[in-house]
Design an enzyme around this catalytic site. Structure first.
Site, PDB file in Angstrom:
ATOM      1  N   GLU A  40      39.133  59.686  18.998  1.00  0.00           N
ATOM      2  CA  GLU A  40      38.315  60.406  19.994  1.00  0.00           C
ATOM      3  C   GLU A  40      36.848  60.479  19.572  1.00  0.00           C
ATOM      4  OE1 GLU A  40      40.054  61.709  17.710  1.00  0.00           O
ATOM      5  OE2 GLU A  40      39.149  63.569  16.972  1.00  0.00           O
ATOM      6  N   CYS A  59      44.547  62.815  12.246  1.00  0.00           N
ATOM      7  CA  CYS A  59      44.016  63.434  11.025  1.00  0.00           C
ATOM      8  C   CYS A  59      44.882  64.608  10.589  1.00  0.00           C
ATOM      9  CB  CYS A  59      42.555  63.818  11.242  1.00  0.00           C
ATOM     10  SG  CYS A  59      41.700  64.203   9.712  1.00  0.00           S
ATOM     11  N   HIS A  99      39.885  59.075  13.502  1.00  0.00           N
ATOM     12  CA  HIS A  99      39.720  59.858  14.741  1.00  0.00           C
ATOM     13  C   HIS A  99      39.327  58.958  15.910  1.00  0.00           C
ATOM     14  CE1 HIS A  99      39.632  64.167  13.404  1.00  0.00           C
ATOM     15  NE2 HIS A  99      39.400  63.618  12.219  1.00  0.00           N
TER      16      HIS A  99
END
Lengths: 90, 265
Positions: free
Chosen positions: B230, B96, B228
């Protein structure tokens, strides 16, 4: 000390979502707006011996940080420094 | 290299987010991970690490342009270290804002100049003019990078995005063709049937050229992506968490790919 105004604007033909929603909002308020282009302006105080040296430095600033060559054009203008308008930045 | 001897570094500055989520994901996969502020990293150097992650967020308030200030700070204060890290074919992941930062340093798309500070691409404002924060489908376009080594070509994975400036623009059409030819386009936003979104909103959340969600450099060891991974690591992070979530989300595979690469280093 010299003062320059740097303006960063989208290259012609680039999509400007921020300008488009601003235009829409202005039209909603009753203004006969056909198009809005959004640009960003920086007023920069710098040490330079001459106007041309100040412009040269500002051009380099645009190339190194302020403008992204993929989407931005920039212009530099030397401003008159009025007494009492300079402030020390960080 | 034994994983116990390897280390990853998640860099942060003011305005970074999800650094702890990335650290948690990597730790879960067995690699010791330090979250370091830029100033700490400058003192310590990067030579202890096999992987470097630039997480998401709004570094330095995203003033000037998303990722611009941190990108230039990297060039001036950690440029040589970062260049060496990349040249040694260690892994660099930008997520990002981290992707925006890597583009601003010139490390991505990675046209040879690398950490030059002169970008040849930009992540511009989303076409929708909105902050797009939701789950998107990604089609795995290339296995050029270790980050997709555990995924299959054309596989579709679900990972969330959260950004206002994700519309990838390249300096020229020729550059796009070069990226496609070199298999540097890693992820593309996809429709439900797995085909590329074709610029269609909302499947392509930002209007990125060629539906590009992630790219890598020529060698594949540096990757940047807007979504993202994660935030899609554990099953309980998924939209289906309340019903019957799987143990892990699709984002885990991206970190697993990195870990497998480090084991072989």
């Amino acid at each position: 000390m010299k003062r320059v105004r740097v303006e960063i604007r989208l290259k012609p033909g680039h999509f400007d979502p921020e300008g488009d929603v601003t235009a829409k909002s202005l039209r909603d308020l009753g203004f006969a707006v056909s198009k809005v282009g959004v640009s960003k302006a920086y007023t920069i105080d710098l040490e330079a011996k001459s106007d041309s040296e100040a412009v040269e430095a500002a051009n380099a600033m645009c190339k190194k940080l302020l403008a992204n060559p993929t989407k931005d054009n920039f212009s530099v203008e030397v401003l008159k420094v009025e007494e009492g308008t300079h402030r020390e930045g960080k | 290299m034994k994983l116990k001897q390897a280390k990853a570094c998640v860099l942060r500055v003011g305005g970074t987010n999800c650094d702890l989520e990335v650290s948690s994901a990597l730790t879960e996969l067995g690699i010791g991970t330090d979250v370091l502020h830029m100033n700490q990293a400058i003192k310590k150097g990067l030579s202890d690490y096999q992987m470097l992650v630039f997480p998401g967020g709004f570094s330095y308030g995203d003033y000037v342009r998303a990722g611009a200030i941190w990108g230039k700070e990297l060039v001036t204060r950690l440029g040589k270290e970062l260049q060496r890290f990349i040249d040694e074919e260690k892994l660099v992941l930008g997520i990002c804002n981290g992707f925006q930062v890597l583009v601003e340093t010139g490390a991505l798309p990675g046209d040879g100049a690398s950490v030059s500070g002169i970008p040849s691409a930009v992540l511009a404002n989303n076409n929708s003019s909105k902050y797009e924060c939701r789950w998107v489908r990604l089609r795995v376009e290339s296995k050029r990078t270790p980050f997709t080594s555990t995924l299959n070509k054309d596989q579709v994975i679900m990972v969330p995005v959260g950004h206002g400036e994700g519309r990838l623009l390249l300096q020229s059409q020729g550059m796009l063709e070069e990226l496609i030819d070199d298999k540097q386009v890693v992820f593309r936003y996809a429709l439900e049937d797995g085909s590329p979104a074709g610029g269609k909103y909302p499947e392509n959340p930002n209007g990125a050229i060629f539906d590009i969600a992630g790219i890598c450099n020529k060698k594949g060891n540096v990757m940047g992506m807007m979504p993202h991974p994660e935030r899609a690591f554990y099953g309980w992070q998924l939209p289906s968490w309340g019903v019957a979530p799987p143990e892990f989300g699709d984002g885990r595979a991206i970190f697993e790919g990195a870990i497998n690469y480090i084991k072989k280093m």
